[in-house]
Design an enzyme around this catalytic site. Structure first.
Site, mmCIF file in Angstrom:
data_model
loop_
_atom_site.group_PDB
_atom_site.id
_atom_site.type_symbol
_atom_site.label_atom_id
_atom_site.label_comp_id
_atom_site.label_asym_id
_atom_site.label_seq_id
_atom_site.Cartn_x
_atom_site.Cartn_y
_atom_site.Cartn_z
ATOM 1 N N GLY A 83 0.845 -1.194 0.000
ATOM 2 C CA GLY A 83 0.000 0.000 0.000
ATOM 3 C C GLY A 83 0.873 1.235 0.000
ATOM 4 N N CYS A 133 5.061 -6.472 1.822
ATOM 5 C CA CYS A 133 5.489 -5.074 1.781
ATOM 6 C C CYS A 133 4.794 -4.267 2.878
ATOM 7 C CB CYS A 133 5.262 -4.506 0.386
ATOM 8 S SG CYS A 133 6.145 -2.951 0.159
ATOM 9 N N TYR A 134 3.880 -3.368 2.518
ATOM 10 C CA TYR A 134 3.168 -2.604 3.544
ATOM 11 C C TYR A 134 2.473 -3.556 4.526
ATOM 12 C CZ TYR A 134 -0.084 0.703 5.685
ATOM 13 O OH TYR A 134 -0.788 1.460 6.580
ATOM 14 N N HIS A 142 8.174 -7.998 -3.069
ATOM 15 C CA HIS A 142 6.945 -8.333 -3.807
ATOM 16 C C HIS A 142 7.088 -9.674 -4.532
ATOM 17 C CE1 HIS A 142 4.763 -4.561 -3.246
ATOM 18 N NE2 HIS A 142 5.950 -3.971 -3.294
ATOM 19 N N GLU A 199 4.842 -11.328 -5.847
ATOM 20 C CA GLU A 199 3.851 -11.402 -6.923
ATOM 21 C C GLU A 199 4.362 -10.843 -8.243
ATOM 22 O OE1 GLU A 199 3.864 -9.417 -4.349
ATOM 23 O OE2 GLU A 199 2.959 -7.476 -4.728
ATOM 24 N N ASP A 203 -14.425 -12.370 -23.677
ATOM 25 C CA ASP A 203 -15.241 -12.605 -22.479
ATOM 26 C C ASP A 203 -16.687 -12.961 -22.817
ATOM 27 O OD1 ASP A 203 -12.940 -11.788 -21.281
ATOM 28 O OD2 ASP A 203 -13.646 -9.752 -20.899
ATOM 29 N N LYS A 240 -8.530 -12.752 -16.826
ATOM 30 C CA LYS A 240 -8.560 -12.962 -18.277
ATOM 31 C C LYS A 240 -7.948 -14.299 -18.713
ATOM 32 C CE LYS A 240 -9.639 -10.736 -22.052
ATOM 33 N NZ LYS A 240 -10.741 -9.750 -22.137
#
Ligand code: XMP
Length: 529
Positions: free
Chosen positions: A55, A82-83, A169, A171, A227, A370
């Site tokens: 954040g 992180c945050y 991070h 991710e 989609d 997606k």
């Protein structure tokens, strides 16, 4: 559907959807909630684990996003990133301070591989850091399990309480083995079995749709994009002719796309459904005349879509269900989940027809990212060329024409875009492979994940033959991206760009200049408006 779940609590950082994506890659379903969500609501989801995201704040700032101590006392494993890592330390009695220098970018990090988080990893590994603040004193019961040359606590754990904190991070793709760390948390610490798979998703979705719909009538707005196509096929497999698909050709589609959609979903196509094509070009162009502001254009296109759709629905009469091809990033970015601000209004979320006589909305892809939609499409047997078609925004060329939309500008951008796609596909080998409905196989490294032409609002002077021209400039966009949340300009070979440029200028009346857009996302977005 009862399935195991991890909750991602969003503290407003930029990578929050990525965290969720990576967890899903570990075959674990997860959902994003704002840090403002009361703890009892989170607990009602019965999560097997909780992940706190990064954040923008500092934990010691007044008004910083925060959480109560109780979050760490439920017995459910918590991982702070992180945050989220700093917050965990702060709330549990550790200390967080501002460092003299920001630690940013790829950073060599040393791991204690006896920690379950780093099990099976090398002892040294590159990670992506982005922080000013650092954990200067561990909270009681915690020990450091990773460090860098600058940060004594790059990760910490309190195994007794199942609490884990990672300063970097995992991710982000720049972090080597990052997904493996998240895997270790969700699968080994939280004990998730990994039941989130697309074959079971499709099977369950069809079953659930059948149960819900019974013998009811279903109406679906088909845009021809990935989609809504996947949603339509899912519905068609579930309820066949009880489904009617309305395809609104708003005149803002790619060249020939209306006919292509009709060929697949119309009466000569392979699917069992009722297909109605509405040619509404003129209506759209007159509504959009003189309108320049991007958000207004989006609103008009969205609202007009609903009006046209309502008229068709009236002709059909009362239906029981209305299908929408909403996907999870639409939900999160529209501010309905997580902390993300409304960056752009996505026209397939939020605005619903008021005058269509239906009982309920069905959004079969609402939980999917997606790439999960694509996987579901393949499971459904939809041909590769459709499944891997590049995404096309709901508002179509309306947001690829900067400023006012006119029929003439639509023609220019359609023709330029068709040339660009043709040349890119020819050079990368993609079109050839797609033609046989086969897997694209190896394609060029530079092949962009999304590429299109846009029409700028700029006119400039040129010379064609002996004549002075004063015409429009086309901008070519081509991006490499994994999740469409971040993107970089693709390195399309110069000779391909040159061929595209000269073909566009020679073949598209009204265009005399071509640019290649180098902007990454962030700070740019992929579309121009
Ligand atoms: P941006 O421009 O937000 O685009 O970086 C990210 C991805 O989303 C697509 N996009 C949209 N899709 N309705 C959609 O269905 C929209 O309003 C919309 N706006 C952008 C865009 O093409 C890209 O793939």
């Amino acid at each position: 559907m009862a399935r195991e779940m991890v909750v991602v609590i969003d503290f407003g950082g930029q990578y929050n959807q990525l965290v969720a994506r990576r967890v899903r890659e570990c075959n674990v379903y997860c959902e994003i909630y704002s840090y403002r969500t009361p703890l009892n609501e989170i607990l009602e989801k019965n999560p097997k684990g909780i992940i706190l995201t990064g954040g923008p704040n500092s934990v010691y700032e007044e008004g910083a996003a925060t959480c109560g101590k109780e979050l760490f006392e439920t017995g459910i494993p918590v991982l702070g990133l992180c945050y989220g890592a700093q917050l965990m330390s702060h709330v549990l009695g550790g200390e967080v301070k501002k460092a003299q220098n920001r630690e940013y970018g790829k950073t060599e990090t040393f791991f204690d591989t006896s920690s379950v988080l780093f099990e099976g990893l090398p002892e040294k590994n590159i990670v992506w850091m982005s922080h000013f603040d650092y954990i200067s004193k561990l909270a009681p019961g915690f020990k450091s399990v990773a460090h860098t040359d600058n940060t004594p606590v790059a990760a910490a754990e309190n195994t007794e309480k199942n609490l884990y904190a990672i300063q970097f991070h995992p991710e982000v793709l720049h972090t080597e083995n990052g997904t493996k760390m998240l895997y270790n948390f969700v699968r080994k610490v939280c004990g998730c079995a990994g039941d989130w798979k697309m074959d079971s998703f499709v099977e369950t979705a069809i079953k659930e749709i059948r149960e819900k719909v019974g013998s009811g009538k279903v109406l679906c707005a088909l845009s021809g994009g990935v989609d809504s196509s996947v949603a339509a096929v899912l519905l068609s497999k579930a309820v066949g002719k009880q489904l009617t698909c309305v395809f609104v050709d708003h005149g803002l589609l790619r060249k020939n796309e209306g006919d292509e959609v009709e060929a697949v979903f119309g009466p000569d196509g392979p699917y069992e459904l009722n297909f109605i094509r509405v040619n509404a070009q003129e209506r759209y162009y007159s509504k959009l005349a003189g309108v320049e502001e991007p958000e207004r254009k989006r609103k008009i296109i969205g609202e007009e879509f609903i009006r046209v759709f309502e008229e068709e629905a009236k002709k059909i009469g009362a239906v029981d269900y209305l299908v929408q091809g909403t996907i999870y990033p639409d939900v999160v970015e529209s501010g309905l989940g997580g902390e993300s601000a409304v960056i752009k209004s996505h026209h397939n979320v939020g605005g619903l027809p008021e005058h269509v006589d239906f009982k309920e909305i069905i959004e079969p892809l609402r939980d999917l990212f997606k790439d999960e939609v694509r996987k579901a499409g393949l499971e459904l047997g939809i041909p590769d060329y459709l499944v891997f078609r590049q995404p096309f925004p709901g508002p179509g060329l309306g947001i690829r024409i900067i400023g006012e939309v006119t029929a003439e500008k639509v023609r220019m951008v359609q023709e330029a875009d068709a040339i660009y796609r043709e040349e890119v596909e020819k050079a990368s080998g993609k079109a050839v492979a797609y033609k046989d409905g086969k897997n694209p196989g190896p394609i060029a490294d530079w092949q962009p994940d999304q590429y299109f032409a846009a029409l700028t609002n700029m006119r400039s002077v040129g010379v064609m033959g002996d004549e002075r021209t004063y015409d429009y400039a086309i901008a070519l966009r081509g991006v490499k991206t994994i999740d469409f949340m971040t993107a970089e300009a693709a390195n399309i070979p110069w000779d391909v760009l040159q061929t595209v440029m000269s073909r566009i200028i020679n073949e598209v009346r009204g265009v005399n200049r071509v640019f290649y857009d180098l902007t990454s996302k962030p700070p740019g977005t992929i579309e121009m408006e």
